[in-house]
Design a protein around this motif. Structure first.
Motif, mmCIF file in Angstrom:
data_model
loop_
_atom_site.group_PDB
_atom_site.id
_atom_site.type_symbol
_atom_site.label_atom_id
_atom_site.label_comp_id
_atom_site.label_asym_id
_atom_site.label_seq_id
_atom_site.Cartn_x
_atom_site.Cartn_y
_atom_site.Cartn_z
ATOM 1 N N ASP A 46 -146.029 -70.968 -68.122
ATOM 2 C CA ASP A 46 -146.705 -69.709 -68.464
ATOM 3 C C ASP A 46 -147.265 -69.705 -69.884
ATOM 4 O O ASP A 46 -147.678 -68.663 -70.386
ATOM 5 C CB ASP A 46 -145.740 -68.526 -68.304
ATOM 6 N N THR A 47 -147.285 -70.856 -70.532
ATOM 7 C CA THR A 47 -147.716 -70.947 -71.922
ATOM 8 C C THR A 47 -148.914 -71.874 -72.060
ATOM 9 O O THR A 47 -148.892 -73.009 -71.579
ATOM 10 C CB THR A 47 -146.570 -71.466 -72.816
ATOM 11 N N LEU A 48 -149.944 -71.371 -72.718
ATOM 12 C CA LEU A 48 -151.138 -72.157 -73.025
ATOM 13 C C LEU A 48 -151.086 -72.536 -74.499
ATOM 14 O O LEU A 48 -151.032 -71.671 -75.367
ATOM 15 C CB LEU A 48 -152.402 -71.338 -72.751
ATOM 16 N N ARG A 49 -151.072 -73.825 -74.758
ATOM 17 C CA ARG A 49 -151.174 -74.313 -76.131
ATOM 18 C C ARG A 49 -152.638 -74.652 -76.373
ATOM 19 O O ARG A 49 -153.247 -75.348 -75.573
ATOM 20 C CB ARG A 49 -150.294 -75.526 -76.329
ATOM 21 N N PHE A 50 -153.179 -74.137 -77.470
ATOM 22 C CA PHE A 50 -154.594 -74.357 -77.718
ATOM 23 C C PHE A 50 -154.846 -74.686 -79.180
ATOM 24 O O PHE A 50 -154.017 -74.428 -80.057
ATOM 25 C CB PHE A 50 -155.426 -73.129 -77.297
ATOM 26 N N GLY A 51 -155.998 -75.263 -79.414
ATOM 27 C CA GLY A 51 -156.430 -75.568 -80.765
ATOM 28 C C GLY A 51 -157.935 -75.745 -80.771
ATOM 29 O O GLY A 51 -158.532 -76.118 -79.758
ATOM 30 N N PHE A 52 -158.545 -75.447 -81.907
ATOM 31 C CA PHE A 52 -159.979 -75.641 -82.052
ATOM 32 C C PHE A 52 -160.321 -75.681 -83.532
ATOM 33 O O PHE A 52 -159.539 -75.254 -84.384
ATOM 34 C CB PHE A 52 -160.778 -74.535 -81.341
ATOM 35 N N ALA A 53 -161.473 -76.215 -83.816
ATOM 36 C CA ALA A 53 -161.974 -76.248 -85.187
ATOM 37 C C ALA A 53 -163.123 -75.258 -85.295
ATOM 38 O O ALA A 53 -163.953 -75.152 -84.383
ATOM 39 C CB ALA A 53 -162.454 -77.647 -85.544
ATOM 40 N N THR A 54 -163.154 -74.520 -86.397
ATOM 41 C CA THR A 54 -164.240 -73.590 -86.659
ATOM 42 C C THR A 54 -164.430 -73.451 -88.167
ATOM 43 O O THR A 54 -163.445 -73.327 -88.896
ATOM 44 C CB THR A 54 -164.000 -72.211 -86.004
#
Length: 102
Positions: A46-54
């Motif tokens: 039930d957990t979404l691990r996310f990452g992004f560059a901005t």
């Protein structure tokens, strides 16, 4: 590192909420457009691990679908701390739209 967190309530079943939230990474990309790169997302139950560059910053976090809310928390680079409010409100706005089915 500065932390951010938010909780968006919902009145859906947990499974319905999770199904809708599966589009979170896509909506994030839509919201930020070409200002987002290196978007990563991975579900673990039930957990979404996310990452992004901005704007030269790496933003990471976890989104957890719960019975009556979707909670998001993560770390911000110190240099991005002044944008914390904008980041949190953007996440909240997109999650509210997703959970309402819009």
């Amino acid at each position: 590192m500065p932390r951010y967190d938010l909780s968006v309530p919902h009145d859906l079943t947990k499974e319905d909420a999770k199904e809708r939230v599966h589009s979170f990474a896509d909506r994030l990309k839509e919201m930020m457009g070409d200002r987002v790169s290196d978007l990563e997302s991975e579900w673990d139950q039930d957990t979404l691990r996310f990452g992004f560059a901005t704007f030269g910053f790496r933003i990471t976090g976890e989104l957890e679908v719960k019975d009556s809310s979707v909670d998001v928390e993560g770390d911000l680079p110190f240099a991005a701390a002044m944008f914390k409010g904008k980041i949190v409100s953007g996440f909240q706005e997109q999650l509210e739209k997703i959970l309402r089915g819009k």
